[in-house]
Design an enzyme around this catalytic site. Structure first.
Site, PDB file in Angstrom:
ATOM      1  N   HIS A  57       0.844  -1.191   0.000  1.00 27.47           N
ATOM      2  CA  HIS A  57       0.000   0.000   0.000  1.00 27.47           C
ATOM      3  C   HIS A  57       0.882   1.244   0.000  1.00 27.47           C
ATOM      4  O   HIS A  57       2.019   1.226   0.468  1.00 27.47           O
ATOM      5  CB  HIS A  57      -0.903   0.016   1.231  1.00 27.47           C
ATOM      6  CG  HIS A  57      -1.999  -0.995   1.188  1.00 27.47           C
ATOM      7  ND1 HIS A  57      -3.111  -0.899   1.987  1.00 27.47           N
ATOM      8  CD2 HIS A  57      -2.168  -2.125   0.445  1.00 27.47           C
ATOM      9  CE1 HIS A  57      -3.917  -1.917   1.751  1.00 27.47           C
ATOM     10  NE2 HIS A  57      -3.357  -2.684   0.816  1.00 27.47           N
ATOM     11  N   GLU A  59       0.896   4.111   1.701  1.00 29.24           N
ATOM     12  CA  GLU A  59       1.402   4.628   2.980  1.00 29.24           C
ATOM     13  C   GLU A  59       2.496   3.737   3.543  1.00 29.24           C
ATOM     14  O   GLU A  59       3.515   4.216   4.052  1.00 29.24           O
ATOM     15  CB  GLU A  59       0.267   4.746   4.006  1.00 29.24           C
ATOM     16  CG  GLU A  59      -0.867   5.647   3.560  1.00 29.24           C
ATOM     17  CD  GLU A  59      -1.984   4.912   2.838  1.00 29.24           C
ATOM     18  OE1 GLU A  59      -3.127   5.407   2.909  1.00 29.24           O
ATOM     19  OE2 GLU A  59      -1.736   3.861   2.213  1.00 29.24           O
ATOM     20  N   CYS A  87      -5.985   2.487   5.438  1.00 30.54           N
ATOM     21  CA  CYS A  87      -6.627   1.260   5.900  1.00 30.54           C
ATOM     22  C   CYS A  87      -6.070   0.928   7.284  1.00 30.54           C
ATOM     23  O   CYS A  87      -5.092   1.536   7.736  1.00 30.54           O
ATOM     24  CB  CYS A  87      -6.361   0.118   4.911  1.00 30.54           C
ATOM     25  SG  CYS A  87      -4.677  -0.533   4.989  1.00 30.54           S
ATOM     26  N   CYS A  90      -2.225   0.271   7.289  1.00 29.48           N
ATOM     27  CA  CYS A  90      -1.408   1.472   7.126  1.00 29.48           C
ATOM     28  C   CYS A  90      -1.504   2.382   8.343  1.00 29.48           C
ATOM     29  O   CYS A  90      -0.505   2.967   8.775  1.00 29.48           O
ATOM     30  CB  CYS A  90      -1.807   2.200   5.850  1.00 29.48           C
ATOM     31  SG  CYS A  90      -1.434   1.260   4.354  1.00 29.48           S
TER      32      CYS A  90
END
Length: 156
Positions: A57, A59, A87, A90
């Site tokens: 992801h 981040e 999410c 993260c």
């Protein structure tokens, strides 16, 4: 988000990163940048498709890169600018890295339009481990405690 022009500029950069890497086919439209003391440390983008890694992801990638740049897992005093609301994975990484704040452009509800499911995860964490849709079973063994004990004995 604040009305600060630097916040807006860094958030715009995160969105630009999202567009660039989404268009190249690397992953979904998410970008992030870690900034500390007014200086960008690292950028990240969703590369789940390209890497075949569910944890790639934006981040998380930006946090990993920023930690390497500064030579520490402690990002105290930093801000993560993300094109989308983080999410749980993260967000957890931000807490673990001591990120001071996060500024994001779209919400987890907005992400539902593109197939996002992170909004479903938040209620899961509130359930007892054995009642989650992914059951987590506690099976204590002495060897695991021994590793903790050895770590404590040798920690500086």
């Amino acid at each position: 988000m604040t009305n600060d022009s630097a916040d807006h500029a860094y958030l715009k950069r995160a969105v630009d990163i999202a567009f660039d890497h989404m268009r190249s086919g690397e992953g979904k439209p998410f970008g992030a940048i870690v900034v500390r003391d007014g200086k960008p440390l690292a950028e990240g983008w969703n590369s789940v498709y390209a890497s075949k890694d569910a944890t790639a992801h934006a981040e998380l990638m930006a946090i990993r890169r920023a930690c390497k740049v500064i030579g520490s897992a402690d990002l105290a005093g930093s801000t993560v600018y993300a094109s989308g609301e983080p999410c749980p994975m993260c967000l957890g990484a931000m807490y673990l890295a001591n990120v001071e704040r996060c500024v994001y452009a779209t919400t987890k509800e907005d992400a539902v339009r593109i197939g996002g499911t992170s909004h479903l995860l938040y209620p899961e964490f509130a359930r007892p481990p054995g009642e989650r849709s992914l059951p987590c079973i506690h099976l204590p063994i002495a060897e695991a405690q021994a590793a903790f004990d050895e770590f404590l004995a040798t920690a500086r």
